[in-house]
Design an enzyme around this catalytic site. Structure first.
Site, PDB file in Angstrom:
ATOM      1  N   LYS A 111       0.846  -1.199   0.000  1.00 42.76           N
ATOM      2  CA  LYS A 111       0.000   0.000   0.000  1.00 42.76           C
ATOM      3  C   LYS A 111       0.884   1.252   0.000  1.00 42.76           C
ATOM      4  O   LYS A 111       0.563   2.245  -0.628  1.00 42.76           O
ATOM      5  CB  LYS A 111      -0.932   0.006   1.213  1.00 42.76           C
ATOM      6  CG  LYS A 111      -2.043  -1.020   1.098  1.00 42.76           C
ATOM      7  CD  LYS A 111      -3.270  -0.559   1.854  1.00 42.76           C
ATOM      8  CE  LYS A 111      -4.271  -1.622   2.150  1.00 42.76           C
ATOM      9  NZ  LYS A 111      -5.015  -2.268   1.151  1.00 42.76           N
ATOM     10  N   LYS A 193      -3.795 -10.186  -8.554  1.00 42.40           N
ATOM     11  CA  LYS A 193      -4.755 -11.019  -7.820  1.00 42.40           C
ATOM     12  C   LYS A 193      -6.185 -10.496  -8.011  1.00 42.40           C
ATOM     13  O   LYS A 193      -6.381  -9.276  -8.033  1.00 42.40           O
ATOM     14  CB  LYS A 193      -4.383 -10.951  -6.325  1.00 42.40           C
ATOM     15  CG  LYS A 193      -5.096 -11.936  -5.454  1.00 42.40           C
ATOM     16  CD  LYS A 193      -4.755 -11.726  -3.992  1.00 42.40           C
ATOM     17  CE  LYS A 193      -5.743 -10.783  -3.340  1.00 42.40           C
ATOM     18  NZ  LYS A 193      -5.826 -10.891  -1.891  1.00 42.40           N
ATOM     19  N   LYS A 196     -11.311  -7.778  -4.180  1.00 41.04           N
ATOM     20  CA  LYS A 196     -12.533  -6.992  -3.997  1.00 41.04           C
ATOM     21  C   LYS A 196     -12.208  -5.522  -3.755  1.00 41.04           C
ATOM     22  O   LYS A 196     -13.077  -4.675  -3.810  1.00 41.04           O
ATOM     23  CB  LYS A 196     -13.351  -7.552  -2.847  1.00 41.04           C
ATOM     24  CG  LYS A 196     -12.625  -7.573  -1.513  1.00 41.04           C
ATOM     25  CD  LYS A 196     -13.530  -8.242  -0.520  1.00 41.04           C
ATOM     26  CE  LYS A 196     -12.960  -8.705   0.789  1.00 41.04           C
ATOM     27  NZ  LYS A 196     -11.633  -8.982   1.036  1.00 41.04           N
TER      28      LYS A 196
HETATM   29  P1  ATP Z   1      -8.423  -7.748  -0.761  1.00 41.17           P
HETATM   30  O1  ATP Z   1      -9.147  -8.309  -1.949  1.00 41.17           O
HETATM   31  O2  ATP Z   1      -9.019  -6.514  -0.231  1.00 41.17           O
HETATM   32  O3  ATP Z   1      -6.932  -7.721  -0.956  1.00 41.17           O
HETATM   33  P2  ATP Z   1      -8.638 -10.266   0.373  1.00 41.17           P
HETATM   34  O4  ATP Z   1      -9.804 -10.736  -0.426  1.00 41.17           O
HETATM   35  O5  ATP Z   1      -7.267 -10.766   0.073  1.00 41.17           O
HETATM   36  O6  ATP Z   1      -8.653  -8.719   0.409  1.00 41.17           O
HETATM   37  P3  ATP Z   1      -9.831 -11.475   2.626  1.00 41.17           P
HETATM   38  O7  ATP Z   1     -11.225 -11.221   2.258  1.00 41.17           O
HETATM   39  O8  ATP Z   1      -9.538 -11.377   4.060  1.00 41.17           O
HETATM   40  O9  ATP Z   1      -8.850 -10.510   1.894  1.00 41.17           O
HETATM   41  O10 ATP Z   1      -9.379 -12.873   2.131  1.00 41.17           O
HETATM   42  C1  ATP Z   1      -9.989 -14.001   2.644  1.00 41.17           C
HETATM   43  C2  ATP Z   1      -9.316 -15.211   2.156  1.00 41.17           C
HETATM   44  O11 ATP Z   1      -9.476 -15.318   0.762  1.00 41.17           O
HETATM   45  C3  ATP Z   1      -7.822 -15.230   2.425  1.00 41.17           C
HETATM   46  O12 ATP Z   1      -7.444 -16.532   2.794  1.00 41.17           O
HETATM   47  C4  ATP Z   1      -7.251 -14.824   1.113  1.00 41.17           C
HETATM   48  O13 ATP Z   1      -5.946 -15.223   0.920  1.00 41.17           O
HETATM   49  C5  ATP Z   1      -8.218 -15.493   0.159  1.00 41.17           C
HETATM   50  N1  ATP Z   1      -8.220 -14.824  -1.128  1.00 41.17           N
HETATM   51  C6  ATP Z   1      -8.550 -13.551  -1.388  1.00 41.17           C
HETATM   52  N2  ATP Z   1      -8.425 -13.267  -2.692  1.00 41.17           N
HETATM   53  C7  ATP Z   1      -7.991 -14.411  -3.268  1.00 41.17           C
HETATM   54  C8  ATP Z   1      -7.660 -14.775  -4.619  1.00 41.17           C
HETATM   55  N3  ATP Z   1      -7.740 -13.905  -5.599  1.00 41.17           N
HETATM   56  N4  ATP Z   1      -7.264 -16.051  -4.848  1.00 41.17           N
HETATM   57  C9  ATP Z   1      -7.191 -16.957  -3.858  1.00 41.17           C
HETATM   58  N5  ATP Z   1      -7.477 -16.681  -2.575  1.00 41.17           N
HETATM   59  C10 ATP Z   1      -7.866 -15.427  -2.274  1.00 41.17           C
END
Ligand code: ATP
Ligand code: LTN
Length: 328
Positions: A111, A193, A196
């Site tokens: 960030k 990645k 959201k």
């Molecule tokens: P942000 O999208 O804001 O970076 P995030 O989606 O990584 O947040 P969380 O919602 O806390 O954060 O993630 C929940 C779980 O989902 C975690 O185990 C994270 O690693 C997994 N996750 C999130 N995005 C992905 C992705 N694109 N592929 C695989 N796993 C994911």
């Protein structure tokens, strides 16, 4: 039975990446482990949130967890802030974390590198709170996506440091990173990645997306000029990402999908991927609507937080005694 714990931070709507990287696995794990799953709402507010939107995202997240098959009879499901012991142990953990360690955490560094300004102290110390979330329940395993592995490793380091300083108190948790689907990529930029946090991005499928919208997103996913369905994440990241999504959701091995589509164009391949994704979303959304209407979310949270609080309180008291702040 070994214990497994994980948290999810719904600072936006849950995505297909969350589903494949986390939720779907939790549902399978609950057959073999004692699962503790919580919504990390304190972690959400480390970045600014609009209250009404946050409230909706939290409720949706629980309902979606349940819709995806997490069973409150077998798993403990709760909201982080309902178990106040997390924040208290979080502060204690923070006091035992070196700034050097926090400076090395990639999520914060990313960030900073992006040039985001007004980053909060809470965001910086977030890994210490996450360590508390984990260690307070003495789990054996912590299933996380690859991006969170570093935070679990910090929790492990802090547990070892505590045990060294104050005597045996925490179990050292193991991060558990799935091998397939650990990093679902953005449909519009498959080098990033699926996230959201990328608002309004066509690259991200939300679990509650309108089914036609979801289909369109898959059909317009960025691919390449090779015109060959092959699994090659370096040279063909877009196609490989779609293969991974399809494989995880359908259970068909990647090799077998590649073989089936070796003489097809990307259009046909994408249509098949879209069919699989849309069918899965449809199933989840139908159950989600029933759950929201039934008041089940509130019931599950009440029961879950009571169960979790019992474990967390006992552990916090033990820690406070060990470190000398408890005098009764
Ligand atoms: P942000 O999208 O804001 O970076 P995030 O989606 O990584 O947040 P969380 O919602 O806390 O954060 O993630 C929940 C779980 O989902 C975690 O185990 C994270 O690693 C997994 N996750 C999130 N995005 C992905 C992705 N694109 N592929 C695989 N796993 C994911
Ligand atoms: N930081 C995690 C969410 C999270 C978590 C946890 C995961 C908070 N506390 C404890 C596992 C264990 C994330 O952003 N995905």
């Amino acid at each position: 039975m070994k214990r497994m714990l994980s948290g999810i931070k719904p600072s936006g709507q849950l995505t297909l990446g969350n589903y494949i990287g986390a939720l779907k696995n939790f549902v399978n794990y609950q057959n073999d482990y004692e699962m503790i799953v919580f919504i990390a709402n304190l972690h959400c507010i480390t970045v600014p949130q609009e209250p009404a939107e946050l409230r909706k995202n939290l409720k949706d997240a629980i309902a979606l967890y349940l819709a995806c098959g997490l069973d409150p009879e077998r798993s403990t499901i709760f909201l982080q802030s309902d178990v106040m012991e997390h924040a208290q142990l979080g502060f204690i953990m923070c006091c035992n974390t070196y700034m050097g360690e926090l400076n090395r955490m990639t999520q914060f560094k990313d960030k900073q590198v992006k040039g985001e300004t007004n980053l909060s102290g809470g965001l910086y110390t977030y890994p210490s709170l996450m360590a508390a979330d984990i260690l307070i329940y003495d789990p054996d395993y912590v299933p996380v996506g690859e991006d969170q592995k570093q935070h679990v490793e910090l929790a492990r380091d802090l547990a070892a440091r505590f045990n060294n300083r104050y005597g045996e108190i925490f179990k050292l948790p193991e991060p558990l990173v799935p091998t397939v689907g650990k990093r679902i990529m953005s449909l519009s930029d498959p080098t990033k990645k699926m996230s959201k946090s990328d608002k309004g991005d066509k690259g991200c499928i939300y679990l509650l997306d309108d089914l036609n919208v979801a289909r369109k997103k898959i059909m317009s996913a960025v691919t390449d000029n090779f015109a060959k369905v092959a699994f090659d994440p370096i040279n063909q990241p877009g196609v490989s990402n779609l293969l991974e999504i399809m494989s995880v959701l359908s259970g068909e091995p990647i090799d077998s999908i590649v073989k089936r589509f070796e003489n097809s164009g990307y259009g046909d391949f994408k249509k098949a991927v879209a069919d699989v994704v849309v069918a899965e979303l449809d199933k989840i959304q139908t159950r989600y609507r029933d759950i929201i209407a039934s008041g089940e979310v509130e019931r599950v949270l009440q029961e879950g937080s009571e169960k979790a609080r019992k474990i967390a309180y006992k552990k916090l008291m033990k820690v406070q005694k060990k470190i000398g702040i408890e005098i009764r």
